[in-house]
Design an enzyme around this catalytic site. Structure first.
Site, PDB file in Angstrom:
ATOM      1  CG  HIS A   1      13.437   9.052   7.370  1.00  0.00           C
ATOM      2  ND1 HIS A   1      13.247  10.403   7.160  1.00  0.00           N
ATOM      3  CD2 HIS A   1      14.098   8.940   8.546  1.00  0.00           C
ATOM      4  CE1 HIS A   1      13.789  11.076   8.156  1.00  0.00           C
ATOM      5  NE2 HIS A   1      14.311  10.216   9.017  1.00  0.00           N
TER       6      HIS A   1
ATOM      7  CB  CYS B   1     -18.903 -12.579   9.257  1.00  0.00           C
ATOM      8  SG  CYS B   1     -18.792 -13.964   8.108  1.00  0.00           S
TER       9      CYS B   1
END
Length: 791
Positions: A412, A730
């Protein structure tokens, strides 16, 4: 009858000085009704005298005294049991008939005064003792909206009385040394506004103290969802002098709290065509601003108000008003000598935690251990607590920063802080020390919520010398590209620095850097000495830094790809690592993960990934399996991952490094177990051409542009795309060789991941190539491929 002896008073009989008689809310409503020309729903209030009469007449004082005798509030089970018995004892008692009759008669008269029989009302608790926190009596659980009928009103008044003895209120009073039997409560019974929209407003900017404007927040439905932080309200800024609207920020709202026609309230979905609409008309915004000016002028200080717009007549009502004391006091004291803040250049760390909402601030700490203290919290303080809940939102809105003992990225405190833009650090207990026991109440601290650190004192940052003349530079423009440009990253501490680059995410995060920089010890050694959690925690922390800096852009982390010689360099590695003549082609990558000698260490890597995604809430993390020699290995590794809670899904992707010829040749079978590929062009080139790029004797043969390598890459893209899989690369080749970058884009590669220093160059290069391809297609005169790239 004197006010002090009255059981019930109408709003127009009350003034703000009557707090001891009818509590803060009721006396404020009386003041507005009696002395300010603004629309306020009418009503009445039971008094502290009525509360005490009820308790004395029914013998409740003696019953409660007996029930709480010997209560140990630190014993949670006992506290819960005793408080429940006290509340039940209150509810079991019959309210004295004369008091019932008085409330019922007032309710009837209220209906007559407003021209409604059995009107709907709101019943709100109102604390009557100034030295007790209002939160002990009021709050969401003690407000009853949209109720009607004399019997129901009497019952709700009793429930307000009972709420004096919630667990948290009793705990607070006990810790503060208050006598539980000295408590008194008023209940305000106010005409219900059928709010189609509601919210709050302030006559001062509560964040900065600027008093030139009026700030209004509003949302669909009843105002409780605004106060709780359940929805994000619209924000309107109105010039206080002219009542002209300065700024409007309209926010989407998908749910609202509304009254039910027969009583009570319910949550409903906001119709789609209203979700993005402005909640107030411009005229209503100006009406509210006029009311705010009148209230401020009457009270002589900045004000915090609640309002509602009735759906029946679109009329604006003021539901509550209270002085905003912090900025009133501060701005009045502007001429007075200001308190000297102790500043320091030392960085003494008090606690560390998870940086849930970034930002850097300094201020005074207010430690709150129990929700009953919420009303004591002042604007601009730093809230330090164990954890927050929805009823903490009013205090959180006042906070300069928030620090909690517990919680992760989805708790929260984290969610609300990010929504409010408040710096927040959570989970300090999991990082070593709980904030509530380590940070003394009332001290000054510096919060670095970007990195999750609390420092002692107010740190004075060195001020950069201002140039004599400001030079305005145009922002660098990077055209959008259909080919995503990702970034390779090793050091997590560089993530924030590079996050501003125009990349689409991290295409390769190298886990090995975390081992060599932070952990230093071999995972099997840590398991042997009973410290496996060090692997999980340190890996998770490093990964978190990258994911948080890049969010919401995706991050693809490659599982550990050390060679045995490199693992041996970690502390304790000698015991577990073989001596291999060719470590490059030895025990590395996927072959380790399912090996009985190493599987427990790989599970720790999986646990770290799961911690980042679930505990920290960073769902932008995906993973990649390196050096996987055959399909059977891929199946084994993905099964171990699934057993550890890492199953492929819509928001979790598993990629495979395509760096071995078998990955290309058997791509149609690897497709079953992965979501896509990232071409490791360095290893792939070495293994396709059979040469070691680090061997000077044959390194001249090594070249990613070789036709064999390019044919392999194009074949992988075609086979992967047939099954809906993505392909990236990559290696450094795309940023080194423009022609190789062109080959990749023409072959349909989905993305390219390059080093940070070449992101900008590659982004622009890719855009140019894509534009050239579109022009060639348009004119039909583009250059033709001179080599056959199909095998």
């Amino acid at each position: 009858m004197e006010k002090e002896q009255a059981f019930l008073l109408w709003f127009d009989q009350l003034e703000r000085k009557d707090v001891a008689i009818a509590g803060g809310k009721s006396s404020s409503l009386g003041e507005l009704t009696s002395h300010v020309d603004v629309p306020v729903p009418y009503g009445f209030a039971t008094t502290a005298c009525a509360y005490r009469y009820f308790f004395e007449k029914t013998g409740l004082y003696e019953k409660i005294k007996t029930l709480i005798a010997g209560l140990d509030v630190d014993n949670s089970a006992q506290l819960r049991e005793v408080c429940a018995k006290v509340r039940q004892a209150i509810m079991d008692e019959e309210m004295p008939q004369d008091l019932q009759d008085l409330i019922a008669q007032a309710y009837k008269e209220l209906g007559e005064k407003v021209g409604q029989a059995d009107p709907f009302v709101a019943v709100r608790s109102s604390a009557t003792a100034e030295d007790l926190p209002d939160a002990s009596f009021a709050g969401q659980q003690d407000t009853y909206l949209n109720v009607k009928g004399a019997e129901t009103i009497v019952a709700k008044v009793k429930e307000c009385y009972a709420s004096c003895f919630t667990d948290r209120a009793v705990y607070y009073r006990e810790k503060q040394g208050f006598d539980h039997l000295d408590v008194a409560l008023s209940a305000a019974v106010q005409m219900m506004v059928f709010s189609k929209a509601a919210g709050v407003m302030f006559t001062v900017n509560v964040a900065t103290g600027d008093d030139k404007n009026i700030l209004i927040e509003g949302a669909w439905g009843l105002g409780e969802y605004v106060v709780q932080g359940t929805v994000t309200p619209d924000n309107y800024t109105v010039n206080k002098a002219t009542c002209e609207i300065v700024e409007k920020n309209v926010n989407a709202q998908d749910i609202k709290l509304i009254r039910k026609a027969d009583g009570d309230c319910e949550e409903v979905v906001v119709p789609l065509d209203e979700q993005n609409e402005q909640k107030l008309t411009d005229e209503q915004i100006k009406q509210l601003a006029e009311c705010a000016k009148k209230i401020e002028a009457h009270y002589g200080c900045y004000m915090d108000m609640e309002w509602g717009v009735d759906e029946r007549d679109n009329k604006v009502y003021i539901l509550q008003a209270r002085p905003e004391t912090v900025w009133s006091r501060r701005n009045k004291e502007n001429g007075a000598p200001k308190e000297e803040k102790k500043v320091t250049t030392d960085r003494k760390v008090i606690v560390k935690g998870l940086p849930a909402s970034p930002g850097n601030v300094a201020g005074r700490v207010h430690v709150i251990l129990d929700p009953s203290h919420i009303d004591e919290f002042k604007e601009g303080e730093i809230l330090v607590t164990e954890m927050t809940a929805p009823d903490w939102v009013p205090a959180m809105k006042k906070a300069k920063a928030i620090v909690t003992d517990s919680g992760g990225m989805t708790c929260h405190a984290s969610i609300v802080s990010r929504e409010l833009g408040i710096p927040c650090i959570v989970g300090t207990k999991s990082r070593g020390e709980a904030a509530t026991t380590t940070i003394p109440d009332g001290i000054d601290v510096t919060i670095d919520a970007t990195h999750g650190v609390v420092y002692e004192g107010i740190i004075e940052e060195p001020k950069a010398e201002q140039p004599a003349q400001q030079v305005v530079a145009a922002a660098e423009y990077f055209p959008p590209t259909g080919t995503k440009i990702y970034m390779n990253l090793g050091d997590p501490e560089l993530a924030e620095k590079y996050a501003t680059l125009p990349c689409d995410g991290i295409g390769l995060m190298r886990e090995e850097f975390i081992w060599t920089t932070y952990i230093h010890e071999h995972p099997l050694y840590l398991i042997k000495i009973g410290q496996p959690e060090k692997v999980v925690d340190q890996l998770a922390e490093g990964i978190r830094q990258v994911c948080q800096a890049m969010a919401p852009r995706p991050v693809t982390m490659r599982f550990s790809d050390f060679k045995s010689s490199e693992y041996r360099d970690l502390k304790g590695g000698d015991e577990f690592e073989p001596n291999e003549p060719s470590a490059l082609l030895g025990w590395r990558g996927a072959s380790r993960y399912y090996d009985p000698k190493y599987i427990e260490a790989f599970k720790l890597e999986c646990m770290a990934v799961r911690k980042v995604r679930e505990e920290f809430g960073l769902k932008n993390l995906n993973v990649m399996i390196p050096f996987c020699r055959n399909v059977e290995e891929c199946e084994k590794v993905t099964k171990i991952m699934a057993d550890c809670g890492l199953s492929r899904g819509k928001d979790f992707k598993v990629w495979l490094m395509a760096e071995i010829p078998s990955n290309i040749i058997l791509a149609d079978q690897f497709n079953k177990f992965v979501d896509g590929y990232s071409i490791g062009s360095n290893d792939l080139t070495m293994l396709v051409l059979g040469c070691d790029r680090d061997n000077d004797t044959v390194s001249h043969i090594y070249d990613e542009r070789n036709l064999a390598v390019r044919r392999a890459i194009r074949h992988l893209i075609e086979v992967a795309h047939k099954d809906g899989k993505t392909v990236s690369i990559c290696g450094q080749a795309p940023s080194v060789y423009p022609e190789f970058c062109e080959f990749l884009i023409k072959s349909g590669i989905d993305s390219m991941s390059v080093n940070p220093d070449t992101v900008k160059f590659t982004k622009k290069l890719a855009a140019q190539i894509e534009q050239r391809i579109m022009m060639d297609a348009l004119t039909g005169k583009g250059r033709q491929e001179v080599e056959d790239l199909n095998w």
